[in-house]
Design an enzyme around this catalytic site. Structure first.
Site, PDB file in Angstrom:
ATOM      1  N   ARG A   1     -13.135  -0.399 -26.657  1.00  0.00           N
ATOM      2  CA  ARG A   1     -14.148  -0.531 -25.614  1.00  0.00           C
ATOM      3  C   ARG A   1     -13.671   0.288 -24.426  1.00  0.00           C
ATOM      4  O   ARG A   1     -12.649   0.971 -24.508  1.00  0.00           O
ATOM      5  CB  ARG A   1     -14.311  -1.999 -25.196  1.00  0.00           C
ATOM      6  CG  ARG A   1     -14.869  -2.910 -26.290  1.00  0.00           C
ATOM      7  CD  ARG A   1     -14.736  -4.363 -25.883  1.00  0.00           C
ATOM      8  NE  ARG A   1     -15.353  -5.256 -26.864  1.00  0.00           N
ATOM      9  CZ  ARG A   1     -15.213  -6.569 -26.872  1.00  0.00           C
ATOM     10  NH1 ARG A   1     -14.458  -7.151 -25.953  1.00  0.00           N
ATOM     11  NH2 ARG A   1     -15.803  -7.312 -27.777  1.00  0.00           N
TER      12      ARG A   1
ATOM     13  N   ARG B   1     -15.738  -3.751 -19.299  1.00  0.00           N
ATOM     14  CA  ARG B   1     -14.875  -4.918 -19.046  1.00  0.00           C
ATOM     15  C   ARG B   1     -14.059  -4.600 -17.796  1.00  0.00           C
ATOM     16  O   ARG B   1     -13.127  -3.797 -17.849  1.00  0.00           O
ATOM     17  CB  ARG B   1     -13.940  -5.184 -20.223  1.00  0.00           C
ATOM     18  CG  ARG B   1     -14.513  -6.104 -21.279  1.00  0.00           C
ATOM     19  CD  ARG B   1     -15.606  -5.459 -22.075  1.00  0.00           C
ATOM     20  NE  ARG B   1     -16.065  -6.346 -23.152  1.00  0.00           N
ATOM     21  CZ  ARG B   1     -17.020  -6.028 -24.003  1.00  0.00           C
ATOM     22  NH1 ARG B   1     -17.646  -4.860 -23.897  1.00  0.00           N
ATOM     23  NH2 ARG B   1     -17.381  -6.870 -24.957  1.00  0.00           N
TER      24      ARG B   1
ATOM     25  N   GLY C   1      -0.726   5.224 -17.985  1.00  0.00           N
ATOM     26  CA  GLY C   1      -1.390   6.202 -18.837  1.00  0.00           C
ATOM     27  C   GLY C   1      -2.890   6.039 -18.862  1.00  0.00           C
ATOM     28  O   GLY C   1      -3.520   6.124 -19.925  1.00  0.00           O
TER      29      GLY C   1
ATOM     30  N   ASP D   1       0.818  -1.220   0.000  1.00  0.00           N
ATOM     31  CA  ASP D   1       0.000   0.000   0.000  1.00  0.00           C
ATOM     32  C   ASP D   1       0.848   1.265   0.000  1.00  0.00           C
ATOM     33  O   ASP D   1       0.361   2.332  -0.375  1.00  0.00           O
ATOM     34  CB  ASP D   1      -0.923   0.026   1.221  1.00  0.00           C
ATOM     35  CG  ASP D   1      -1.872  -1.157   1.266  1.00  0.00           C
ATOM     36  OD1 ASP D   1      -2.047  -1.818   0.220  1.00  0.00           O
ATOM     37  OD2 ASP D   1      -2.437  -1.432   2.344  1.00  0.00           O
TER      38      ASP D   1
END
Length: 306
Positions: free
Chosen positions: A160, A240, A183, A125
């Protein structure tokens, strides 16, 4: 003769085994005896340990997880006298604790009782206050990027919109690093929930610009799945979604994490040899001793990363 006990606590992170070996190696070079505590603070309370040597620990150094085992002991703060009794029983003079915020808080409680304890930050983390990096973060980042790049391949081939959910608890350090390195078009972190209309606008802009859109989200984002479902309905396009899950916490540690683990462990043994307690952290490229009382409950999320 000095005796060092080492324990790994809380969530495992790649590089813990490397740190155990490096600390054992450094301690033995000083003529110390080394003891491995099984199953974290829980094992300490039960008196479960095994003798360690550099040659015994080295085969595990390249592996993820922790061969000592780990556990969570939420009520440990109320069991300090029992922990001290076990350490005295085993004739331990120094303790090294590997873990995240909760584990370091437990180490601090033992140090408050007068025992010499040093902790080093081990968590994917990367949310430990007082250290710019924690062991395991780089490996977890690279694991996520491997998936990110694979999803981008298919996104560019068959336009998509995709979302990738990372680990990271209720902080956004890991998700932010994945999004920046990969990105991504949109980032969702717990530190800054975004209105649905802002998300929709950003996604539509990305879809219009490149034909696909990519969102990265931390698992701790409030109502994450509900947010993604509402966004899917608003866009009118099927989502997705990929959840990395705990595979992101495993795997062989990267070279960066191995070097970080070795350096932190060696500095920790040196601090103990000079009778210091506290955490060893990395700050602006320098390894520093940080007093337990100077460590906050969690590293603040920098505003510039948002």
């Amino acid at each position: 003769m000095s005796k060092l006990a080492i324990l790994t606590s809380g969530g495992d992170s790649p590089g813990m085994n490397m740190a155990v070996w490096a600390a054992t190696h450094a301690a033995q070079a000083r003529g110390w005896e080394v003891l491995g505590i099984r199953q974290g603070f829980s094992g300490l309370l039960r008196g479960e340990s095994l003798p360690l040597s550099s040659s015994k620990a080295l085969p595990y150094a390249r592996l993820g997880g922790t061969f000592l085992g780990t556990a969570r002991e939420p009520e440990f703060a109320h069991k300090i006298p029992a922990a001290l009794h076990r350490l005295q029983q085993a004739e331990v003079s120094h303790l090294l604790v590997l873990g995240g915020n909760g584990s370091l808080a437990g180490a601090a409680r033992i140090a408050e009782a007068g025992f010499k304890v040093v902790g080093i930050p081990c968590t994917i983390d990367n949310d430990v206050d007082g250290s710019d990096e924690s062991i395991g973060f780089d490996t977890a980042l690279n694991t996520a990027l491997w998936l990110f790049d694979g999803l981008r391949d298919t996104a560019e081939a068959l336009p998509r919109w995709f979302s990738l959910e990372t680990l990271g608890g209720d902080t956004g350090f890991l998700a932010q690093a994945v999004a920046r390195a990969g990105g991504a078009d949109v980032l969702l972190v717990p530190e800054r929930p975004l209105p649905l209309e802002v998300l929709e606008q950003n996604m539509r802009e990305a879809l219009g610009r490149q034909g696909f859109a990519f969102l990265v989200a931390s698992e701790g984002y409030p109502e994450l799945m509900g947010t993604l479902e509402r966004l899917e309905q608003a866009l009118g396009l099927r989502l997705r979604h990929t959840r990395i899950g705990h595979a992101q916490r495993g795997g062989r540690p990267s070279g960066h994490d191995r070097l970080l683990a070795r350096a932190l462990a060696e500095h920790a043994v040196e601090a103990l040899a000079h009778h210091h307690s506290g955490m060893i952290g990395l700050q602006q490229g320098q390894y520093r001793r940080v007093a337990f009382e100077q460590i906050g409950p969690r590293k603040p999320f920098p505003k510039d990363l948002l």
